[in-house]
Design an enzyme around this catalytic site. Structure first.
Site, PDB file in Angstrom:
ATOM      1  N   LYS A 172       0.934  -1.222  -0.075  1.00  0.00           N
ATOM      2  CA  LYS A 172      -0.045  -0.080   0.047  1.00  0.00           C
ATOM      3  C   LYS A 172       0.918   1.182  -0.103  1.00  0.00           C
ATOM      4  O   LYS A 172       1.510   1.416   0.882  1.00  0.00           O
ATOM      5  CB  LYS A 172      -0.782  -0.046   1.186  1.00  0.00           C
ATOM      6  CG  LYS A 172      -2.141   1.097   0.845  1.00  0.00           C
ATOM      7  CD  LYS A 172      -2.772   1.289   2.377  1.00  0.00           C
ATOM      8  CE  LYS A 172      -2.200   2.301   3.145  1.00  0.00           C
ATOM      9  NZ  LYS A 172      -1.912   3.541   2.468  1.00  0.00           N
ATOM     10  N   GLU A 247      10.771   1.700   9.553  1.00  0.00           N
ATOM     11  CA  GLU A 247      11.620   2.955   9.230  1.00  0.00           C
ATOM     12  C   GLU A 247      10.908   4.243   9.782  1.00  0.00           C
ATOM     13  O   GLU A 247       9.947   4.427   8.988  1.00  0.00           O
ATOM     14  CB  GLU A 247      12.001   2.996   7.736  1.00  0.00           C
ATOM     15  CG  GLU A 247      12.711   1.723   7.387  1.00  0.00           C
ATOM     16  CD  GLU A 247      14.243   1.417   8.184  1.00  0.00           C
ATOM     17  OE1 GLU A 247      14.696   2.385   8.778  1.00  0.00           O
ATOM     18  OE2 GLU A 247      14.658   0.189   8.121  1.00  0.00           O
ATOM     19  N   CYS A 281      13.045  12.320   5.681  1.00  0.00           N
ATOM     20  CA  CYS A 281      13.322  11.625   6.977  1.00  0.00           C
ATOM     21  C   CYS A 281      14.954  11.986   7.484  1.00  0.00           C
ATOM     22  O   CYS A 281      15.180  12.146   8.520  1.00  0.00           O
ATOM     23  CB  CYS A 281      12.996  10.336   7.086  1.00  0.00           C
ATOM     24  SG  CYS A 281      14.027   9.260   6.129  1.00  0.00           S
ATOM     25  N   GLU A 383       9.533  15.923  15.384  1.00  0.00           N
ATOM     26  CA  GLU A 383       9.592  16.078  14.033  1.00  0.00           C
ATOM     27  C   GLU A 383       8.394  17.000  13.288  1.00  0.00           C
ATOM     28  O   GLU A 383       7.473  16.993  13.531  1.00  0.00           O
ATOM     29  CB  GLU A 383       9.495  14.442  13.400  1.00  0.00           C
ATOM     30  CG  GLU A 383      10.055  14.604  11.874  1.00  0.00           C
ATOM     31  CD  GLU A 383       9.719  13.226  11.355  1.00  0.00           C
ATOM     32  OE1 GLU A 383       8.724  12.725  11.567  1.00  0.00           O
ATOM     33  OE2 GLU A 383      10.478  12.744  10.489  1.00  0.00           O
TER      34      GLU A 383
HETATM   35  P1  NAD Z   1       2.315   7.980   8.018  1.00  0.00           P
HETATM   36  O1  NAD Z   1       2.890   7.184   9.288  1.00  0.00           O
HETATM   37  O2  NAD Z   1       1.297   8.747   8.395  1.00  0.00           O
HETATM   38  O3  NAD Z   1       1.968   6.908   6.770  1.00  0.00           O
HETATM   39  C1  NAD Z   1       2.903   5.975   6.262  1.00  0.00           C
HETATM   40  C2  NAD Z   1       1.955   4.893   5.607  1.00  0.00           C
HETATM   41  O4  NAD Z   1       1.331   4.178   6.533  1.00  0.00           O
HETATM   42  C3  NAD Z   1       1.047   5.373   4.854  1.00  0.00           C
HETATM   43  O5  NAD Z   1       0.858   4.485   3.654  1.00  0.00           O
HETATM   44  C4  NAD Z   1      -0.196   5.141   5.763  1.00  0.00           C
HETATM   45  O6  NAD Z   1      -1.571   4.958   4.818  1.00  0.00           O
HETATM   46  C5  NAD Z   1       0.031   3.779   6.491  1.00  0.00           C
HETATM   47  N1  NAD Z   1      -0.809   3.938   7.647  1.00  0.00           N
HETATM   48  C6  NAD Z   1      -1.085   5.083   8.384  1.00  0.00           C
HETATM   49  N2  NAD Z   1      -1.673   4.215   9.357  1.00  0.00           N
HETATM   50  C7  NAD Z   1      -1.755   2.811   9.431  1.00  0.00           C
HETATM   51  C8  NAD Z   1      -2.134   2.083  10.274  1.00  0.00           C
HETATM   52  N3  NAD Z   1      -2.881   2.211  11.428  1.00  0.00           N
HETATM   53  N4  NAD Z   1      -1.797   0.624  10.018  1.00  0.00           N
HETATM   54  C9  NAD Z   1      -1.188   0.498   8.827  1.00  0.00           C
HETATM   55  N5  NAD Z   1      -0.708   1.479   8.062  1.00  0.00           N
HETATM   56  C10 NAD Z   1      -0.975   2.704   8.538  1.00  0.00           C
HETATM   57  O7  NAD Z   1       3.701   8.737   7.646  1.00  0.00           O
HETATM   58  P2  NAD Z   1       3.512   9.642   6.355  1.00  0.00           P
HETATM   59  O8  NAD Z   1       2.817  10.976   6.988  1.00  0.00           O
HETATM   60  O9  NAD Z   1       3.045   9.306   5.246  1.00  0.00           O
HETATM   61  O10 NAD Z   1       5.067   9.944   6.422  1.00  0.00           O
HETATM   62  C11 NAD Z   1       5.911  10.873   7.035  1.00  0.00           C
HETATM   63  C12 NAD Z   1       6.545  10.108   8.055  1.00  0.00           C
HETATM   64  O11 NAD Z   1       7.312   9.121   7.489  1.00  0.00           O
HETATM   65  C13 NAD Z   1       7.541  10.860   8.755  1.00  0.00           C
HETATM   66  O12 NAD Z   1       7.522  10.695  10.187  1.00  0.00           O
HETATM   67  C14 NAD Z   1       9.127  10.589   8.295  1.00  0.00           C
HETATM   68  O13 NAD Z   1      10.322  10.863   9.152  1.00  0.00           O
HETATM   69  C15 NAD Z   1       8.647   9.135   8.021  1.00  0.00           C
HETATM   70  N6  NAD Z   1       9.890   8.547   7.103  1.00  0.00           N
HETATM   71  C16 NAD Z   1      10.732   7.816   7.498  1.00  0.00           C
HETATM   72  C17 NAD Z   1      11.752   7.350   6.501  1.00  0.00           C
HETATM   73  C18 NAD Z   1      12.817   6.305   7.188  1.00  0.00           C
HETATM   74  O14 NAD Z   1      13.197   5.801   6.523  1.00  0.00           O
HETATM   75  N7  NAD Z   1      13.077   6.134   8.322  1.00  0.00           N
HETATM   76  C19 NAD Z   1      11.613   7.562   5.255  1.00  0.00           C
HETATM   77  C20 NAD Z   1      10.499   8.403   4.884  1.00  0.00           C
HETATM   78  C21 NAD Z   1       9.638   8.864   5.719  1.00  0.00           C
END
Ligand code: NAD
Length: 481
Positions: A172, A247, A281, A383
């Protein structure tokens, strides 16, 4: 225009028939409609993946590799189309999508397609009494869930090693940026990926995403996203003893020592602060500067920040595009207000930008620099994930380390010094998963990628990803004397 789910090699409507709007952040206008999928859609995708698994797992590595190389070549062939979609979906400069995001998605597939041709399994020799050898088998059906900041780049970073090692995937992408994953599903059919090997379900996280995590047949979850979401996923997965790779967020320190190449440090700090609108990130959102060069740094850094061209992401000279969504823009603005209320002084930016013409409804923000805050305030602990950096000064190495390590996160850090001893000493004592010395975001796909503390669990990349997506089995052979 509507995108569709990709299940068993076919493009299908969500079972409930519902869609939601996907907004182009550069204009604020509806761009596409996205399937609003639920657990019944995920169940169909898991069933397709489960049926495809025995044949895909027993397909010789060389054949799997050839299909994934074809997919990589098709990404290259469609680079311009994919880059334009990524830019429109995410708000990032087209130039960035063309030179970084899509080439990296291409490379993720070719890297893991070739990696599986060069693996070795362990053998533990017990001399006269026998030996052990280790088999590594794919897990079965695995779930891959990715965020919106580097959409196809991070989506492919997960599914490429999962598929290469013989797993079937239910994936997804973020509901905020699903378009390039949809375009990828078209390319999968063209590359000859057998039906059911990769299934892509679109929808919200708490419905479609969580259903992937909860499904008893998904054997592992590879997740990139926010720390709060990672906690929910870890909790569900633990109940089923599911493998997870998490991650998560970061609050990375960019440490500038007095003995560094200041010009180079400043030039790269502009990028590490504001690339992709600060929505990486790995961005260095806290710049820590030795007190002896603090004023000099500020005087040279601020004009460069003020010169960054914010504008239409598709314009060739744009350096900073739109933030990904209106709620995200509002969140970042609320942090700038918070910083002011915590005593911070905004020395560059701080305001929303209203462009003219078709971009008038877009989500643009000035690159923002704030000083005068303590390390323990919320602005320096949480963050923000936008084009906002804070500046703090330090007196010595110990204080630099204490500031750098003084947040709940532990993803990455950057160290600027010409002193080799200092570079090694500081790098060894930083409580993070990745350290860059005199550079930023230089990537070798073989290296372990991931963070410590609230930045996650496990590592991606190279052998780490191949091991995550396979289960080791030890076979012990006793030799008779
Ligand atoms: P998010 O956690 O809101 O969403 C990420 C994904 O998870 C989306 O596809 C979302 O639909 C899904 N998701 C949300 N709730 C869920 C649940 N309860 N169960 C399963 N899936 C669920 O994050 P975002 O706002 O899309 O991205 C930003 C975040 O990602 C920031 O915190 C950033 O630091 C982090 N990030 C980390 C890395 C890394 O490699 N460490 C890389 C890129 C982004």
């Amino acid at each position: 225009m509507r995108i569709k789910n990709f299940i068993n090699g076919e493009f299908v409507e969500p079972i409930g028939g519902k869609y939601f709007d996907n907004i182009d952040p550069s204009t604020g206008q509806v761009f596409y409609q996205v399937p609003d999928s639920y657990s019944e859609d995920v169940a169909k995708a898991v069933e397709a993946a489960k049926n495809a698994f025995p044949q895909w797992a027993s397909t010789p590595a060389a054949k799997r590799s050839a299909i994934l190389m074809k997919l990589s070549n098709l990404i290259e062939k469609n680079l311009d189309r994919l880059a334009l979609s990524e830019s429109k979906d995410n708000g990032k400069p087209l130039k960035l999508a063309t030179t970084v995001d899509i080439p990296r998605a291409r490379d993720n597939f070719s890297f893991f397609a070739t990696a599986i041709l060069h693996t070795e399994n362990a053998m533990h020799d017990m001399g006269q009494s026998g030996f052990n050898y280790t088999l590594r088998s794919p897990l079965g059906v695995v779930g891959c869930i990715s965020p919106w900041n580097l959409p196809l780049y991070l989506f492919s970073w997960k599914i490429a090693p999962a598929l290469a090692t013989g797993n079937c995937v239910v994936a997804k992408p973020s509901e905020v940026t699903p378009v390039t994953a949809f375009l990828l599903s078209e390319l999968c059919n063209e590359a000859g990926l057998p039906p059911g090997v990769l299934n892509i379900v679109h929808g919200y996280g708490h419905t479609a995403g969580q259903a992937i995590v909860e499904h008893p047949e998904t054997k592992a979850i590879s997740f990139t996203g926010g720390t709060a979401t990672g906690k929910i996923i870890a909790g569900i997965a633990a109940q089923q003893f599911k493998k997870t790779s998490l991650e998560l967020g970061g609050k990375n320190a960019n440490i500038i020592f007095a003995d560094c190449d200041l010009e180079e440090a400043i030039k790269t700090s502009v990028k590490s602060s504001f690339a992709n609108q600060g929505q990486i990130c790995l961005c260095g959102s806290r710049i820590l500067i030795h007190e002896d060069i603090y004023q000099d740094f500020v005087e040279k850094f601020i004009p460069l920040v003020k010169n960054l061209r914010v504008g239409n992401p598709q314009a060739p000279d744009t350096q900073i595009g739109a933030l990904v969504s209106k709620p995200h823009l509002e969140k970042v603005l609320s942090y700038i207000d918070l910083a002011r209320s915590e005593g911070g002084k905004v020395i560059a930016g701080g305001n929303r930008i209203k462009l003219e013409g078709p971009q008038a409804g877009g989500f643009y923000l000035e690159p923002t620099v704030i000083e005068g805050l303590s390390n323990t305030c919320r602005t320096n602990q949480e963050e923000i994930f936008g084009p906002v950096v804070t500046l703090q000064s330090f007196r010595n190495d110990e204080e630099a380390l204490a500031l750098a390590n003084g947040t709940p996160y532990g993803l990455s850090a950057t160290v600027w010094t010409k002193n080799l001893d200092r570079a090694h000493r500081i790098a060894a004592n930083l409580d993070v998963g990745i350290v860059w010395v005199n550079c930023w975001l230089v990537r070798d796909l073989r290296t372990p990628f991931g963070g410590s503390k609230a930045s996650g669990m496990g590592r991606e990349g190279g052998i780490y990803a191949l091991n995550f997506f396979t289960e080791p089995k030890n076979i012990c052979i006793k030799l008779n004397p």
